[in-house]
Design a protein around this motif. Structure first.
Motif, PDB file in Angstrom:
ATOM      1  N   GLU A 287       0.849  -1.188   0.000  1.00  0.00           N
ATOM      2  CA  GLU A 287       0.000   0.000   0.000  1.00  0.00           C
ATOM      3  C   GLU A 287       0.884   1.237   0.000  1.00  0.00           C
ATOM      4  O   GLU A 287       1.929   1.259   0.653  1.00  0.00           O
ATOM      5  CB  GLU A 287      -0.884   0.017   1.244  1.00  0.00           C
ATOM      6  N   TYR A 288       0.447   2.252  -0.728  1.00  0.00           N
ATOM      7  CA  TYR A 288       1.180   3.510  -0.684  1.00  0.00           C
ATOM      8  C   TYR A 288       0.255   4.658  -1.034  1.00  0.00           C
ATOM      9  O   TYR A 288      -0.815   4.467  -1.619  1.00  0.00           O
ATOM     10  CB  TYR A 288       2.399   3.477  -1.619  1.00  0.00           C
ATOM     11  N   SER A 289       0.680   5.876  -0.657  1.00  0.00           N
ATOM     12  CA  SER A 289      -0.043   7.084  -1.027  1.00  0.00           C
ATOM     13  C   SER A 289       0.984   8.171  -1.288  1.00  0.00           C
ATOM     14  O   SER A 289       2.095   8.130  -0.746  1.00  0.00           O
ATOM     15  CB  SER A 289      -0.998   7.518   0.093  1.00  0.00           C
ATOM     16  N   VAL A 290       0.628   9.139  -2.145  1.00  0.00           N
ATOM     17  CA  VAL A 290       1.591  10.160  -2.546  1.00  0.00           C
ATOM     18  C   VAL A 290       1.070  11.556  -2.221  1.00  0.00           C
ATOM     19  O   VAL A 290      -0.135  11.798  -2.179  1.00  0.00           O
ATOM     20  CB  VAL A 290       1.921  10.072  -4.054  1.00  0.00           C
ATOM     21  N   SER A 291       2.008  12.453  -1.974  1.00  0.00           N
ATOM     22  CA  SER A 291       1.709  13.858  -1.751  1.00  0.00           C
ATOM     23  C   SER A 291       2.791  14.671  -2.442  1.00  0.00           C
ATOM     24  O   SER A 291       3.982  14.349  -2.350  1.00  0.00           O
ATOM     25  CB  SER A 291       1.680  14.153  -0.246  1.00  0.00           C
ATOM     26  N   HIS A 292       2.393  15.733  -3.151  1.00  0.00           N
ATOM     27  CA  HIS A 292       3.323  16.497  -3.987  1.00  0.00           C
ATOM     28  C   HIS A 292       3.899  17.695  -3.245  1.00  0.00           C
ATOM     29  O   HIS A 292       3.219  18.345  -2.447  1.00  0.00           O
ATOM     30  CB  HIS A 292       2.590  16.982  -5.246  1.00  0.00           C
ATOM     31  N   ALA A 293       5.158  17.975  -3.523  1.00  0.00           N
ATOM     32  CA  ALA A 293       5.811  19.183  -3.013  1.00  0.00           C
ATOM     33  C   ALA A 293       6.792  19.680  -4.070  1.00  0.00           C
ATOM     34  O   ALA A 293       7.146  18.949  -5.000  1.00  0.00           O
ATOM     35  CB  ALA A 293       6.533  18.905  -1.701  1.00  0.00           C
ATOM     36  N   VAL A 294       7.205  20.913  -3.923  1.00  0.00           N
ATOM     37  CA  VAL A 294       8.239  21.494  -4.782  1.00  0.00           C
ATOM     38  C   VAL A 294       9.407  21.871  -3.884  1.00  0.00           C
ATOM     39  O   VAL A 294       9.269  22.719  -2.997  1.00  0.00           O
ATOM     40  CB  VAL A 294       7.723  22.720  -5.553  1.00  0.00           C
ATOM     41  N   ILE A 295      10.558  21.223  -4.093  1.00  0.00           N
ATOM     42  CA  ILE A 295      11.731  21.451  -3.259  1.00  0.00           C
ATOM     43  C   ILE A 295      12.900  21.816  -4.160  1.00  0.00           C
ATOM     44  O   ILE A 295      13.246  21.060  -5.085  1.00  0.00           O
ATOM     45  CB  ILE A 295      12.053  20.206  -2.406  1.00  0.00           C
ATOM     46  N   ASP A 296      13.471  22.972  -3.924  1.00  0.00           N
ATOM     47  CA  ASP A 296      14.569  23.487  -4.748  1.00  0.00           C
ATOM     48  C   ASP A 296      14.197  23.486  -6.230  1.00  0.00           C
ATOM     49  O   ASP A 296      15.002  23.160  -7.106  1.00  0.00           O
ATOM     50  CB  ASP A 296      15.841  22.653  -4.533  1.00  0.00           C
ATOM     51  N   GLY A 297      12.934  23.873  -6.487  1.00  0.00           N
ATOM     52  CA  GLY A 297      12.468  23.994  -7.856  1.00  0.00           C
ATOM     53  C   GLY A 297      12.098  22.698  -8.529  1.00  0.00           C
ATOM     54  O   GLY A 297      11.692  22.702  -9.705  1.00  0.00           O
ATOM     55  N   LEU A 301       7.676  13.839  -4.925  1.00  0.00           N
ATOM     56  CA  LEU A 301       6.560  13.131  -4.311  1.00  0.00           C
ATOM     57  C   LEU A 301       7.032  12.524  -2.995  1.00  0.00           C
ATOM     58  O   LEU A 301       8.087  11.871  -2.942  1.00  0.00           O
ATOM     59  CB  LEU A 301       6.040  12.014  -5.221  1.00  0.00           C
ATOM     60  N   PHE A 302       6.278  12.766  -1.952  1.00  0.00           N
ATOM     61  CA  PHE A 302       6.473  12.038  -0.705  1.00  0.00           C
ATOM     62  C   PHE A 302       5.560  10.813  -0.769  1.00  0.00           C
ATOM     63  O   PHE A 302       4.350  10.933  -0.973  1.00  0.00           O
ATOM     64  CB  PHE A 302       6.129  12.912   0.493  1.00  0.00           C
ATOM     65  N   VAL A 303       6.162   9.648  -0.618  1.00  0.00           N
ATOM     66  CA  VAL A 303       5.423   8.392  -0.749  1.00  0.00           C
ATOM     67  C   VAL A 303       5.444   7.665   0.590  1.00  0.00           C
ATOM     68  O   VAL A 303       6.513   7.317   1.103  1.00  0.00           O
ATOM     69  CB  VAL A 303       6.021   7.498  -1.848  1.00  0.00           C
ATOM     70  N   LEU A 304       4.273   7.446   1.145  1.00  0.00           N
ATOM     71  CA  LEU A 304       4.122   6.675   2.378  1.00  0.00           C
ATOM     72  C   LEU A 304       3.793   5.244   1.972  1.00  0.00           C
ATOM     73  O   LEU A 304       2.793   5.011   1.276  1.00  0.00           O
ATOM     74  CB  LEU A 304       2.999   7.274   3.222  1.00  0.00           C
ATOM     75  N   LEU A 314       8.274   6.569   5.118  1.00  0.00           N
ATOM     76  CA  LEU A 314       8.078   7.721   4.251  1.00  0.00           C
ATOM     77  C   LEU A 314       9.349   7.964   3.446  1.00  0.00           C
ATOM     78  O   LEU A 314      10.437   8.103   4.018  1.00  0.00           O
ATOM     79  CB  LEU A 314       7.741   8.965   5.071  1.00  0.00           C
ATOM     80  N   VAL A 315       9.201   7.989   2.118  1.00  0.00           N
ATOM     81  CA  VAL A 315      10.342   8.250   1.245  1.00  0.00           C
ATOM     82  C   VAL A 315      10.009   9.405   0.315  1.00  0.00           C
ATOM     83  O   VAL A 315       8.848   9.772   0.137  1.00  0.00           O
ATOM     84  CB  VAL A 315      10.724   6.998   0.414  1.00  0.00           C
ATOM     85  N   ARG A 316      11.058   9.957  -0.292  1.00  0.00           N
ATOM     86  CA  ARG A 316      10.912  11.042  -1.255  1.00  0.00           C
ATOM     87  C   ARG A 316      11.472  10.587  -2.586  1.00  0.00           C
ATOM     88  O   ARG A 316      12.552  10.003  -2.651  1.00  0.00           O
ATOM     89  CB  ARG A 316      11.666  12.273  -0.767  1.00  0.00           C
ATOM     90  N   VAL A 317      10.707  10.847  -3.679  1.00  0.00           N
ATOM     91  CA  VAL A 317      11.144  10.469  -5.020  1.00  0.00           C
ATOM     92  C   VAL A 317      10.893  11.641  -5.958  1.00  0.00           C
ATOM     93  O   VAL A 317      10.125  12.557  -5.651  1.00  0.00           O
ATOM     94  CB  VAL A 317      10.414   9.209  -5.530  1.00  0.00           C
ATOM     95  N   SER A 318      11.517  11.586  -7.110  1.00  0.00           N
ATOM     96  CA  SER A 318      11.277  12.605  -8.134  1.00  0.00           C
ATOM     97  C   SER A 318       9.937  12.343  -8.804  1.00  0.00           C
ATOM     98  O   SER A 318       9.609  11.206  -9.151  1.00  0.00           O
ATOM     99  CB  SER A 318      12.398  12.565  -9.174  1.00  0.00           C
ATOM    100  N   ALA A 319       9.141  13.390  -8.983  1.00  0.00           N
ATOM    101  CA  ALA A 319       7.850  13.226  -9.655  1.00  0.00           C
ATOM    102  C   ALA A 319       8.026  12.816 -11.111  1.00  0.00           C
ATOM    103  O   ALA A 319       7.150  12.167 -11.684  1.00  0.00           O
ATOM    104  CB  ALA A 319       7.041  14.514  -9.556  1.00  0.00           C
ATOM    105  N   VAL A 328      14.978   8.061   1.948  1.00  0.00           N
ATOM    106  CA  VAL A 328      14.208   7.793   3.165  1.00  0.00           C
ATOM    107  C   VAL A 328      14.088   9.074   3.990  1.00  0.00           C
ATOM    108  O   VAL A 328      15.091   9.706   4.328  1.00  0.00           O
ATOM    109  CB  VAL A 328      14.853   6.676   3.998  1.00  0.00           C
ATOM    110  N   VAL A 329      12.852   9.450   4.301  1.00  0.00           N
ATOM    111  CA  VAL A 329      12.584  10.638   5.107  1.00  0.00           C
ATOM    112  C   VAL A 329      12.268  10.238   6.548  1.00  0.00           C
ATOM    113  O   VAL A 329      12.826  10.788   7.499  1.00  0.00           O
ATOM    114  CB  VAL A 329      11.418  11.449   4.499  1.00  0.00           C
TER     115      VAL A 329
END
Length: 702
Positions: A287-297, A301-304, A314-319, A328-329
């Motif tokens: 199972e996973y869910s995503v939330s979008h952010a803009v970091i350093d332009g 995606l933060f993926v739980l 919780l990890v961070r990947v490129s959209a 890993v966050v």
């Protein structure tokens, strides 16, 4: 004639045979499933008449409880305004009116982040009434709002209405500048329709014949519904589908999920007809869910997820390359269940559960550090509130406990201060200090410690000093947690000396994902035995006695009620079962029924697996009603138009209970859905009915 001698309705026996895996089961009451059969309607109406006659002596108590609920409620009130765009949005209730009114008022200035303090007695400058539920409900016995949204520019509003209780909503659009209702009308939608960021389109979902949301559509305002575009269709019957835009308005996220597997797809919000692209291809059990952010332009995606992380990571990947490198966050920590992440322009907010309680923490994008918010009560519930803005200096959250009424805070990021915006008013001199709450631990049959939360009124003595009337609630399915929350109707019990308790049994999510895993599928019986063990603990420790304890649960918690009635009828004076899932095996065997196929991940697939069939048959309440047993009094409440747990289940169960001499009542709302009747006064009357029966069963003199 005494009330005990009033003749109960007797359902006609029309035997039919259910055959699976070489097992033939005669079912005398399956004919009650024929909803349109006049004989079924007549039987349900006879049940209602019988229940009314049997409870007529409680009319005065029902009236007093209703008056208490009403008297403690500030009937004309306003919610805390939420900022979106150029407006403050809020809800208004008016004394004597059943439904809420959606309103807005303009900001004082673009820098205005402090919500205005509104009073029902004072005019709100510039107020606009967007939707008056009382007007929209005129001429209908039932009214439910399943979608409500305003465009980013504030010029148009959509709203989806159900007037039957079957959770099929008709979406309409209103021009807020002219007041005109536009010709766009979309029938048969699921809840949650939403505008595109530019306000030119509506994204909505529809359901299949089994009531499964399976298709996401795009409607362009001003065009025929027949021309709507299919954005996504999910043919696999195990998956539900939904869609919503990220807070950043950068993407439309289309999500599909079963009980154990999810998959999400992204569509560029500025090109909604472009092909969706998958974030991570579905993997059974992940199972996973995503939330979008803009970091350093960069779009990230933060993926739980729970891929090799039982309590989630919780990890961070490129959209642009979500299957690429994972940063890993928040690493997986066994026993700390990550629940969700909300991303804003400058920070994130993480929700998680530790030691059975919800927590919130602010996430620093640069360092991945988490600042946890602290609360000073031993039991409480906390969660994110309405936060539609992308770059707010404040984070809205909601807080409450068994003794603290629902509270709205704004967390000021710059100072770390919790700003109290509003606490639910409770009239009649309510004082939190007059009540106490605590958590105790019961030992299950296998040695597992089961948390039990309690609340009581201090003037009757401390809990456990002497046996008291006790109301024990439980649920225990779908990883759903029953958190300590405030209830105005509950005060009518507490003020009469009743202890209210929640048994946080396995199958829920209170103690992490393993807690859920240990109460589902072939471990489902743990849910039932945990509840029984919690009840026995409360008796053994002197909190109550079997003749002074009533149990309650609804929906899947109604299955729990039916199961414990069969397992330990001697422990309870009465049982309240709301929309109870008590004919579980029959339902889960029929893939044509609403929800069945997706439910196989929760209960197992008895249609194709003989072992699952045999296991479910050991606990499904309807089939395990026992002869020669003295059952507690039972009140089953259901709704004719419920699409989640069909009315036929409690109707059959009550008929079977009567065969063995049980004192069982059935109350069927003839115009309602899974959540019961609509309208706040109707809901108060419904709860007053149940509480009057409960108090009478407990022997609590009024």
């Amino acid at each position: 004639m005494t009330i005990e001698n009033i003749a109960a309705p007797v359902a006609e026996a029309r035997p039919s045979v259910r055959s699976h895996h070489g097992d033939d089961v005669e079912d005398r009451y399956e004919w009650l499933r024929a909803k349109d059969d006049p004989a079924v309607t007549a039987h349900l109406e006879a049940e209602n008449a019988y229940t009314e006659a049997r409870t007529a002596h409680l009319a005065g108590l029902r009236g007093r409880i209703f008056d208490e609920i009403k008297g403690r409620t500030l009937e004309s009130d306003l919610s805390v305004p939420t900022r979106r765009g150029d407006w403050w949005y809020y809800g208004r209730t008016v004394e004597g009116q059943q439904y809420g009114i959606q309103c807005r008022a303009p900001l004082a200035s673009p820098d205005d982040w402090t919500p205005p303090e509104l009073s029902a007695d004072a005019e709100v400058p510039g107020e606009q009434i967007l939707l008056d539920g009382n007007i929209e409900a005129e001429g209908n016995e039932f009214f439910s709002l399943g979608s409500f949204e305003v465009t980013n520019d504030g010029n148009r509003m959509l709203f989806g209405v159900d007037v039957a209780g079957d959770e099929r909503y008709t979406v309409r659009v209103r021009d807020l500048v002219t007041g005109e209702t536009l010709p766009d009308e979309i029938p048969g939608t699921f809840a949650g329709a939403t505008f595109s960021p530019d306000g030119r389109h509506i994204v909505y979902t529809t359901v299949d014949d089994a009531w499964r949301p399976d298709t996401v559509w795009l409607h362009e305002l001003g065009t025929p519904v027949a021309d709507d575009v299919t954005l996504f269709h999910e043919p696999d019957e195990r998956y539900w589908v939904g869609a919503d835009f990220t807070r950043s308005d950068r993407f439309l996220v289309i999500g599909m999920g079963s009980s154990i597997t999810t998959e999400e797809w992204l569509v560029d919000a500025d090109d909604l007809r472009s092909a969706p692209r998958v974030v991570w291809p579905r993997q059974e059990g992940v199972e996973y869910s995503v939330s979008h952010a803009v970091i350093d332009g960069e779009d990230v995606l933060f993926v739980l997820h729970n891929d090799d992380a039982l309590d989630f990571e919780l990890v961070r990947v490129s959209a642009s390359d979500p299957e690429g490198e994972r940063q890993v966050v928040v690493a997986h920590q066994p026993g700390q269940r990550l629940l969700g992440v909300s991303t804003f322009r400058d920070r994130g907010v993480i929700g998680y559960r530790r030691d059975g309680l919800e927590q919130l923490g602010l996430l620093d994008y640069a360092t991945s550090a988490i600042t946890e918010l602290a609360f000073d009560e031993p039991l409480y519930a906390v969660g994110m509130g309405g936060n539609p803005e992308w770059a707010p200096p404040l984070i809205r959250l909601g807080f409450g406990s068994f003794i603290t009424p629902g509270t709205v805070y704004d967390y000021e990021v710059a100072t770390g201060e919790l700003l109290l915006r509003k606490r639910q008013p409770v009239l009649g001199g309510y004082e939190p200090a007059d009540y106490a709450q605590a958590r105790v631990w019961a030992t299950a049959q296998d040695g597992t410690q089961i948390p039990v939360s309690l609340v009581w009124k201090r003037s009757f003595g401390e809990a456990g000093e002497a046996p008291r009337p006790l109301h024990l609630y439980g649920y225990g399915s779908y990883e759903h947690s029953i958190d300590p929350g405030f209830s105005v109707p509950r005060l009518s019990e507490l003020d009469r000396g009743v202890i209210f308790a929640v048994a946080h049994v396995r199958g829920g999510g209170e103690m992490g994902r393993q807690w859920y895993e240990d109460g589902k599928l072939q471990a489902k019986r743990n849910t039932f035995t945990d509840f029984v063990d919690a009840a026995r603990h409360l008796v053994a420790e002197g909190y109550t006695s079997p003749d002074r304890m009533v149990a309650e649960g609804g929906s899947a918690g109604g299955l729990l009620m039916g199961a414990v009635a069969n397992l330990a009828p001697e422990l309870f004076a009465g049982i309240v079962a709301d929309v109870p899932f008590v004919d579980a095996l029959t339902t889960i065997l029929d893939p044509s029924l609403p929800l069945t196929v997706i439910e196989w991940d929760e209960w197992g697939d008895p249609l194709h697996d003989a072992d699952v069939y045999a296991y479910m048959k050991t606990y499904t309440p309807y089939e395990n009603v026992r002869d020669g047993v003295t059952y507690p009094k039972i009140l089953a409440v259901t709704s004719l138009n419920d699409t989640r747990v069909l009315y036929v289940e409690p109707a059959k169960w009550v008929a079977r209970l009567r065969e063995v001499g049980a004192d069982a009542l059935l109350k069927c709302e003839m115009v309602a859905g899974h959540g019961g009747v609509s309208g706040r006064y109707n809901a108060w009357r419904e709860r007053a009915f149940e509480l009057a029966w409960l108090l009478d069963t407990l022997g609590v003199a009024d």
